[in-house]
Design an enzyme around this catalytic site. Structure first.
Site, PDB file in Angstrom:
ATOM      1  N   SER A 147      -7.112  -2.229   9.982  1.00  0.00           N
ATOM      2  CA  SER A 147      -7.966  -1.993   8.813  1.00  0.00           C
ATOM      3  C   SER A 147      -7.981  -3.229   7.930  1.00  0.00           C
ATOM      4  O   SER A 147      -7.168  -4.130   8.098  1.00  0.00           O
ATOM      5  CB  SER A 147      -7.438  -0.795   8.021  1.00  0.00           C
ATOM      6  OG  SER A 147      -6.305  -1.190   7.270  1.00  0.00           O
ATOM      7  N   LYS A 148      -8.924  -3.240   6.984  1.00  0.00           N
ATOM      8  CA  LYS A 148      -8.997  -4.414   6.116  1.00  0.00           C
ATOM      9  C   LYS A 148      -7.741  -4.522   5.250  1.00  0.00           C
ATOM     10  O   LYS A 148      -7.344  -5.601   4.856  1.00  0.00           O
ATOM     11  CB  LYS A 148     -10.262  -4.396   5.269  1.00  0.00           C
ATOM     12  CG  LYS A 148     -10.442  -3.178   4.409  1.00  0.00           C
ATOM     13  CD  LYS A 148     -11.801  -3.240   3.726  1.00  0.00           C
ATOM     14  CE  LYS A 148     -12.008  -2.029   2.845  1.00  0.00           C
ATOM     15  NZ  LYS A 148     -13.355  -1.956   2.295  1.00  0.00           N
ATOM     16  N   ARG A 149      -7.111  -3.369   4.997  1.00  0.00           N
ATOM     17  CA  ARG A 149      -5.865  -3.408   4.213  1.00  0.00           C
ATOM     18  C   ARG A 149      -4.744  -4.135   4.966  1.00  0.00           C
ATOM     19  O   ARG A 149      -3.893  -4.754   4.348  1.00  0.00           O
ATOM     20  CB  ARG A 149      -5.422  -2.000   3.841  1.00  0.00           C
ATOM     21  CG  ARG A 149      -6.030  -1.526   2.528  1.00  0.00           C
ATOM     22  CD  ARG A 149      -5.491  -0.165   2.168  1.00  0.00           C
ATOM     23  NE  ARG A 149      -5.640   0.759   3.294  1.00  0.00           N
ATOM     24  CZ  ARG A 149      -6.741   1.480   3.527  1.00  0.00           C
ATOM     25  NH1 ARG A 149      -7.755   1.395   2.695  1.00  0.00           N
ATOM     26  NH2 ARG A 149      -6.824   2.287   4.558  1.00  0.00           N
ATOM     27  N   ASP A 150      -4.766  -4.046   6.291  1.00  0.00           N
ATOM     28  CA  ASP A 150      -3.746  -4.769   7.063  1.00  0.00           C
ATOM     29  C   ASP A 150      -3.821  -6.259   6.776  1.00  0.00           C
ATOM     30  O   ASP A 150      -2.811  -6.943   6.734  1.00  0.00           O
ATOM     31  CB  ASP A 150      -3.944  -4.546   8.571  1.00  0.00           C
ATOM     32  CG  ASP A 150      -3.650  -3.114   8.968  1.00  0.00           C
ATOM     33  OD1 ASP A 150      -2.689  -2.551   8.434  1.00  0.00           O
ATOM     34  OD2 ASP A 150      -4.401  -2.562   9.793  1.00  0.00           O
ATOM     35  N   GLY A 151      -5.038  -6.742   6.617  1.00  0.00           N
ATOM     36  CA  GLY A 151      -5.228  -8.159   6.322  1.00  0.00           C
ATOM     37  C   GLY A 151      -4.514  -8.533   5.032  1.00  0.00           C
ATOM     38  O   GLY A 151      -3.754  -9.503   4.980  1.00  0.00           O
TER      39      GLY A 151
END
Ligand code: GLU
Length: 503
Positions: A261-265
């Site tokens: 997910s973009k949060r992982d980034g």
């Protein structure tokens, strides 16, 4: 073959979308076909300004040239769905006329009330389908007169697909094999919304048909929608020349567990978008692969391997090589782990195999940002010296700034361990002798320092680390004699003298 990439401009294009674009591009190019870009912007509530521009810029950065699209044009345009509104209306009206779709007048409140009622009775979630539609307000449950007068009075309505029970739906997915659905499991999907816009399902199918798309390659999350799409092809009588479907595996978190997910980034400090994106808040703003310092060729190579592999040991592929090697049957079903270290490895490989002139051009703007404008010839040598040691472009600066700026600090541990103040005159003498060298090259300085060590019965380990710290401040880096050559005689001697006088 005609393939399309059909993103919705709802925000920055994430890396999974880029992979989808890449696979479509590779297959189109492999077969001498056409790569179409279609912007699916019919959901006005999710439209984000700047997202389309971002998509175009990302494709351009990666070198995925579009053959037909909103900017390029082409024989099947317009390629922006918001500009094709009237086309969809005509098609959906035709379905209504053939009793394959119907008008539905239920308001959002009515639908909500129905959902709640189902919940309160402990029933499975409400589904607007063949079983329920006659309890709702639509052109099937109301009389023809009632329907007409509602439409004439301007009552808002949607148009729904009439999904009849008892139909088998078989998807022959090129990656997943046979996937079956029963029409009883499916709801009467909205095809046309009250705002006069088609839904994704209608627009997507109509456009794939009108644009003569032969292969639909898209993410796994669209597989369930495909059942409805097949029913739509049937309803329109287009089943004969329906495109082939291939649903790509998910991209998994670096741990291999769960969807990336973009949060992982943000959490891991790694890029999951191709380019930077400035959102409304900190959590919505991201740095991209480009800004991290990746080479687009490495990103393409890395992404190609996220779900596909050539079936051989070869890992480094140019885009032409990928085009030649790519095929749908080598795409796996299992989720592909987003291994950031692998991305770095690919980039490192590209940097190491780049020639120095090319690297110098790439690095010049990075150094300029730090206020340094070096001569191209010098910069080439700088790149040559460092390219084995970096994975990302900005690291040329981080790893090599001492070659451009004075040393401010010396590694204290080395000085403490290696420096003997009584040897100061000896080291200053070495500096003086080096200054006498006519030809100040890596070879000549190395030879001289080694001879000096022998003459004075010093071990290499008693000299080299001190020379390195004196020249660079640090304990690691390229060979010290290469560094001396690049710094030049004057600068090297000055650094040595300053250091030996201050250790
Ligand atoms: N607009 C859809 C998306 O955003 C396209 C899905 C498809 O390729 O059919 O991914």
């Amino acid at each position: 073959m005609r393939l399309r990439f059909a993103p919705s401009p709802t925000g920055p294009l994430h890396i999974g979308g880029v992979r989808t674009a890449l696979y479509n591009y590779l297959l189109a190019k492999k077969t001498g076909g056409t790569f179409v870009l279609r912007i699916e912007d019919t959901d006005q509530t999710r439209y984000v300004a700047g997202a389309e521009k971002y998509i175009l810029e990302a494709l351009q950065w990666l070198g995925l040239q579009v053959d037909e699209g909103p900017e390029t044009g082409g024989p099947y345009g317009p390629y922006r769905q918001s500009e094709r509104k009237d086309i969809y209306r005509a098609y959906v009206e035709e379905l209504v006329a053939q009793d394959k779709a119907y008008y539905a007048f239920d308001s959002a409140e009515e639908l909500d009330a129905q959902r709640r009622a189902f919940q309160e009775k402990g029933l499975p979630p409400f589904k607007y389908d063949a079983k329920q539609r006659m309890q709702m307000r639509n052109s099937l449950s109301l009389s023809a007169n009632e329907t007409r007068s509602l439409i004439e009075s301007g009552a808002p309505y949607t148009i729904r697909l009439k999904v009849d029970p008892g139909e088998e739906i078989l998807i022959n997915d090129r990656i997943r094999g046979e996937v079956r659905f029963k029409s009883e499991e499916l709801d009467d999907k909205i095809l046309f919304k009250a705002d006069g816009m088609p839904t994704y399902h209608l627009a997507n199918v109509v456009d794939d048909h009108l644009m003569k798309i032969t292969h639909v390659i898209r993410g796994e999350e669209w597989l369930p929608s495909t059942a409805h799409h097949i029913l739509l092809y049937r309803a329109f009588g287009w089943e004969e020349d329906m495109p082939a479907f291939a649903h790509l595996p998910l991209i998994l978190k670096p741990t291999g567990k769960g969807k990336l997910s973009k949060r992982d980034g943000l959490k891991l400090g790694i890029p999951v978008f191709p380019l930077s994106w400035k959102g409304e808040s900190e959590e919505e703003s991201f740095k991209g692969f480009r800004e991290f310092g990746f080479d687009p060729r490495a990103v393409v190579n890395f992404l190609a391997f996220l779900g596909w592999n050539p079936g051989t040991e070869q890992e480094i592929f140019t885009i032409e090589g990928l085009i030649a090697a790519f095929s749908l049957d080598k795409i796996g079903k299992a989720g592909a782990r987003f291994d950031y270290d692998k991305a770095l490895w690919f980039n490192q490989q590209y940097i190491q195999s780049s020639d120095d002139t090319q690297l110098a051009k790439q690095i010049a703007p990075i150094l300029a940002k730090h206020g340094h404008h070096a001569e191209p010839a010098w910069l080439e040598k700088f790149c040559h010296l460092l390219k084995e040691r970096v994975s990302l472009y900005p690291e040329f600066w981080e790893q090599g700034k001492y070659l451009l700026e004075a040393v401010r600090e010396y590694d204290s541990k080395t000085v403490r361990k290696k420096w003997k103040p009584e040897r100061r005159p000896l080291f200053l003498k070495l500096a003086e002798e080096l200054e006498q060298l006519d030809n100040f090259t890596a070879e000549s300085t190395e030879q001289h320092v080694k001879a000096f060590a022998e003459r004075h019965e010093l071990k290499i380990g008693e000299i080299f680390p001190l020379l390195r710290v004196a020249l660079t401040g640090t304990t690691r880096g390229p060979g010290i004699f290469d560094i001396m050559e690049l710094l030049g005689k004057k600068e090297s001697i000055q650094r040595l003298q300053t250091a030996f006088n201050s250790f």
